[in-house]
Scaffold this motif. Structure first.
Motif, mmCIF file in Angstrom:
data_model
loop_
_atom_site.group_PDB
_atom_site.id
_atom_site.type_symbol
_atom_site.label_atom_id
_atom_site.label_comp_id
_atom_site.label_asym_id
_atom_site.label_seq_id
_atom_site.Cartn_x
_atom_site.Cartn_y
_atom_site.Cartn_z
ATOM 1 N N LEU A 1 -19.970 29.455 7.148
ATOM 2 C CA LEU A 1 -19.462 28.524 6.130
ATOM 3 C C LEU A 1 -17.943 28.629 6.025
ATOM 4 O O LEU A 1 -17.241 27.623 5.952
ATOM 5 C CB LEU A 1 -20.091 28.832 4.769
ATOM 6 C CG LEU A 1 -21.430 28.149 4.480
ATOM 7 C CD1 LEU A 1 -21.897 28.499 3.080
ATOM 8 C CD2 LEU A 1 -21.302 26.632 4.620
ATOM 9 N N THR A 2 -17.450 29.880 6.023
ATOM 10 C CA THR A 2 -16.004 30.099 5.919
ATOM 11 C C THR A 2 -15.284 29.442 7.087
ATOM 12 O O THR A 2 -14.250 28.796 6.919
ATOM 13 C CB THR A 2 -15.702 31.609 5.916
ATOM 14 O OG1 THR A 2 -16.626 32.259 5.056
ATOM 15 C CG2 THR A 2 -14.294 31.875 5.449
ATOM 16 N N HIS B 1 -15.315 25.712 6.679
ATOM 17 C CA HIS B 1 -14.352 25.317 5.650
ATOM 18 C C HIS B 1 -12.940 25.329 6.215
ATOM 19 O O HIS B 1 -12.156 24.405 5.999
ATOM 20 C CB HIS B 1 -14.460 26.271 4.453
ATOM 21 C CG HIS B 1 -13.559 25.896 3.324
ATOM 22 N ND1 HIS B 1 -12.447 26.638 2.996
ATOM 23 C CD2 HIS B 1 -13.578 24.841 2.480
ATOM 24 C CE1 HIS B 1 -11.837 26.055 1.975
ATOM 25 N NE2 HIS B 1 -12.502 24.968 1.640
ATOM 26 N N SER C 1 -20.196 32.795 -1.253
ATOM 27 C CA SER C 1 -21.403 32.843 -0.421
ATOM 28 C C SER C 1 -21.301 33.968 0.603
ATOM 29 O O SER C 1 -22.313 34.536 1.008
ATOM 30 C CB SER C 1 -21.608 31.510 0.297
ATOM 31 O OG SER C 1 -20.712 31.404 1.377
ATOM 32 N N THR D 1 -14.491 24.286 -3.339
ATOM 33 C CA THR D 1 -15.103 24.534 -2.025
ATOM 34 C C THR D 1 -14.669 25.897 -1.492
ATOM 35 O O THR D 1 -15.476 26.647 -0.947
ATOM 36 C CB THR D 1 -14.707 23.446 -1.009
ATOM 37 O OG1 THR D 1 -13.305 23.228 -1.098
ATOM 38 C CG2 THR D 1 -15.454 22.158 -1.263
ATOM 39 N N ARG D 2 -13.386 26.220 -1.698
ATOM 40 C CA ARG D 2 -12.886 27.514 -1.228
ATOM 41 C C ARG D 2 -13.609 28.655 -1.949
ATOM 42 O O ARG D 2 -14.079 29.608 -1.332
ATOM 43 C CB ARG D 2 -11.382 27.606 -1.500
ATOM 44 C CG ARG D 2 -10.770 28.935 -1.086
ATOM 45 C CD ARG D 2 -9.319 28.949 -1.480
ATOM 46 N NE ARG D 2 -8.554 28.040 -0.636
ATOM 47 C CZ ARG D 2 -7.883 28.455 0.430
ATOM 48 N NH1 ARG D 2 -7.888 29.715 0.763
ATOM 49 N NH2 ARG D 2 -7.210 27.609 1.154
ATOM 50 N N THR E 1 -17.333 28.982 -0.790
ATOM 51 C CA THR E 1 -17.519 29.618 0.523
ATOM 52 C C THR E 1 -17.210 31.103 0.432
ATOM 53 O O THR E 1 -17.874 31.920 1.061
ATOM 54 C CB THR E 1 -16.614 28.980 1.600
ATOM 55 O OG1 THR E 1 -15.298 28.874 1.081
ATOM 56 C CG2 THR E 1 -17.120 27.624 2.006
ATOM 57 N N GLU E 2 -16.212 31.451 -0.380
ATOM 58 C CA GLU E 2 -15.864 32.865 -0.549
ATOM 59 C C GLU E 2 -17.017 33.620 -1.187
ATOM 60 O O GLU E 2 -17.380 34.714 -0.756
ATOM 61 C CB GLU E 2 -14.611 33.002 -1.418
ATOM 62 C CG GLU E 2 -13.326 33.030 -0.614
ATOM 63 C CD GLU E 2 -12.107 33.042 -1.509
ATOM 64 O OE1 GLU E 2 -11.035 32.742 -1.000
ATOM 65 O OE2 GLU E 2 -12.252 33.337 -2.716
#
Ligand SMILES: [Zn+2]
Ligand SMILES: [Zn+2]
Length: 204
Positions: free
Chosen positions: A39-40, A43, A34, A27-28, A31-32
């Motif tokens: 989103l970040t 998260h 994208s 997930t990390r 998001t990074e």
């Protein structure tokens, strides 16, 4: 420490690995990649919530025992001592837990007064700032000469214009730099406020 997951199927162990390592990492990373701020932020929020829940869960574990992490709770995994317990051996598991709980509680009890003191300091500062700003009241705190917050503020006796002491003093006459020369005498704001307060006291 001779502690391990004993007697569980490899599937469960793998499940724990997925939840604790793989999912957070993926997930990390996603998001990074994208590169989207929302989103970040989302998260980070989820992570914070999870961390907080984990902490509460751990405190609960220290108090009552059982599963030490949320993942263990979900998969109903548990750490067991590798050595088969015998009747004569002491159960260190419970003692360690008890010790950690007491250490945790003592740290909270010890640090609380300091946290409270720091909080009181902040509250006192805020009160002082509010009091000062209410005393300044109608005065514009920007200097009419340099357009910055006035340093050692002086104020026109009637016009109420505010200026730094240095900005007023450069003209060699203690008059308002904005109004026509030699008309408005300037005085120190601090003195004016003090006199004003004394006036209020006298009037009461
Ligand atoms: Zn100035
Ligand atoms: Zn003036």
């Amino acid at each position: 420490m001779d502690i391990a997951y004993a007697g569980y199927s490899p599937k469960l162990i793998f499940g724990q690995f997925i939840i604790e390592v793989f999912v957070p990492y993926m997930t990390r990373r996603m998001t990074e990649l994208s590169g989207r701020m929302d989103l970040t932020r989302m998260h980070a929020k989820f992570e914070a919530i999870f961390e907080l829940t984990s902490l509460l869960h751990f405190i609960y574990f220290l108090r009552t025992g059982g599963h030490s992490t949320i993942t263990e709770s979900i998969l109903s995994l548990r750490n067991w001592n590798n050595n088969q317990p015998t009747i004569s051996s002491i159960n260190y598991d419970t003692q360690n837990r008890e010790l950690m709980w007491h250490a945790f509680r003592d740290v909270i009890l010890l640090t609380y007064p300091f946290i409270d003191k720091a909080r009181q300091k902040v509250v006192r500062k805020q009160k002082l700032a509010r009091k000062f700003s209410s005393r300044l009241g109608s005065y514009d705190i920007e200097c009419v000469v340099c357009d910055k917050p006035a340093v050692i503020p002086m104020v026109g006796q009637k016009c109420g214009h505010m200026a730094c002491y240095t900005c007023v003093a450069t003209s060699r006459k203690m008059t308002c730099p904005l109004c026509s020369e030699n008309v408005e005498q300037m005085e120190f704001l601090a003195k004016k406020l003090e006199d004003g307060e004394r006036g209020i006291l006298v009037n009461q």
